[in-house]
Design a protein around this motif. Sequence first.
Motif, PDB file in Angstrom:
ATOM      1  N   GLU A 196     -60.402   3.153 -66.268  1.00 48.22           N
ATOM      2  CA  GLU A 196     -59.138   2.611 -66.784  1.00 48.22           C
ATOM      3  C   GLU A 196     -58.171   2.292 -65.634  1.00 48.22           C
ATOM      4  N   TYR A 197     -58.095   3.178 -64.660  1.00 49.40           N
ATOM      5  CA  TYR A 197     -57.198   2.951 -63.528  1.00 49.40           C
ATOM      6  C   TYR A 197     -57.651   1.748 -62.711  1.00 49.40           C
TER       7      TYR A 197
ATOM      8  N   ALA B 227     -56.773  -1.415 -64.675  1.00 47.76           N
ATOM      9  CA  ALA B 227     -55.343  -1.700 -64.769  1.00 47.76           C
ATOM     10  C   ALA B 227     -54.766  -2.178 -63.446  1.00 47.76           C
ATOM     11  N   HIS B 228     -55.265  -1.657 -62.317  1.00 45.81           N
ATOM     12  CA  HIS B 228     -54.730  -2.009 -61.005  1.00 45.81           C
ATOM     13  C   HIS B 228     -55.600  -3.032 -60.271  1.00 45.81           C
TER      14      HIS B 228
ATOM     15  N   THR C 190     -60.115  -6.910 -67.057  1.00 52.71           N
ATOM     16  CA  THR C 190     -59.278  -7.177 -68.225  1.00 52.71           C
ATOM     17  C   THR C 190     -59.145  -8.664 -68.524  1.00 52.71           C
TER      18      THR C 190
END
Length: 439
Positions: free
Chosen positions: A348-349, A352-353, A384
């Motif tokens: 997830e990190y 997101a980044h 994403t």
Amino acid sequence: MYGETSGMLRDALGELLRQHRIQQRIGGAGIHTVPVTTTVEEREVIGRQVARYRYGVLVWCHQAMQAANPRIGLDGSTGRARGPAEELRYRLERNLRDSDVDLPTLDELVTPQPFDLVESWRQAARACALGEHDFAHGVGYGRLSEAQCLTVIKDAADVVRGLVSLDRRYANIPDWQSLTEPGRLGRAAATCATWAGYGEPDYTVDRRGWRPAPALIEGPGLPGITGVLQAQHNLLIHLSHFPTAQNLRLVLDSQRNISREAARRLAMIDPVLAERWQQRGETYGRLVRGARDLGGVFGIGGAAAGQGAVAVTRMAKLDDAGLSDAHQVRRLQRVSAGIDERVCNLVEYGAAHRLYFHRVNLPRLDLDAGELVHPSRQEFVPITAAVQGELLAIVRSDLRPTPIQRKPPKGAARNRLDFEAALHHRPPPRGASPDVPSI
């Protein structure tokens, strides 16, 4: 944790609240059968030391009130505009501001005291010094539910009630420094404790707070399932560092193999548990396939990938009865669940980044590949983006473990009830046996 430090504080203050004849307990005059062993000057020194310990407890109470009810601007407010929690916090701030003593030194916190009364104060101040770390590690407004905040507020209010009661009892100590307006402080604490105790308390807050950071299990490989646990534990620790895409694939593959080996060995021992491990292995197999086109060179993760390979090798060397110890298997489950959660957070990190990317084929040939047969042109896009694989979907729907419903620790309610009884403790009448209650 908050429950351990606050429980130590209540135990120490509860012991102090059950002690009377304070002068006699610090070597002063009490009854004619007990000689005086300290001078007035020595009792003054003891009183100042107790005041420093009490100051540490007051600081903890103020921090607890501030963490559970962080209202600002109390200096310009009036009594009618302040609620029960704000009024108690205001009274605590006045006592801390008007006091001319400092916090106890480190030597005073770690050095045992000759008098039991002073030793109990040292234990209380020591618990408060340790408990200060809890408010920065999960025991604070925004991280607690409303019921948990009220539980923390009531704990602090009850401790203040005990301090006010002890302040009146210690008034005969030479050069004793009383609290600022103890009557108003006591009424504010009693009102706040009653207000915070209306609802049902949530003692699961005792499991929150600071914990020592886990350390690597160094040394040679341990035998049997213990060696697998050692490698899995070290893998979990190393996953605190963000891994590259390649090292993440190696970690995913190691967990797939470990799950399959565990399911095969547990098939004859516990078929239900074997099915859970089989499902975990299938989930990681899907993750391995979904991560084939994953790219990203930021991070490290070589140590985590190495520990995963060690864990697979040790699991493969176990015999069919290697997982017959139910206690060790439960430990392996807990560590593996921690790895699952850490992998979910990392993916997830990274998404997101924009640290992980997904490789996609473009509808044209790569003429600069330098090969006889020109392959399709490829491009890396964020995970994403509109064109993405199923890696994130698997992580969010299948891999992330179910949140654990925490239960309050054993003895949490009993510890508070004992402290409440100590607040209302009264000495037996003169001439009565301490074991026989008076009517």
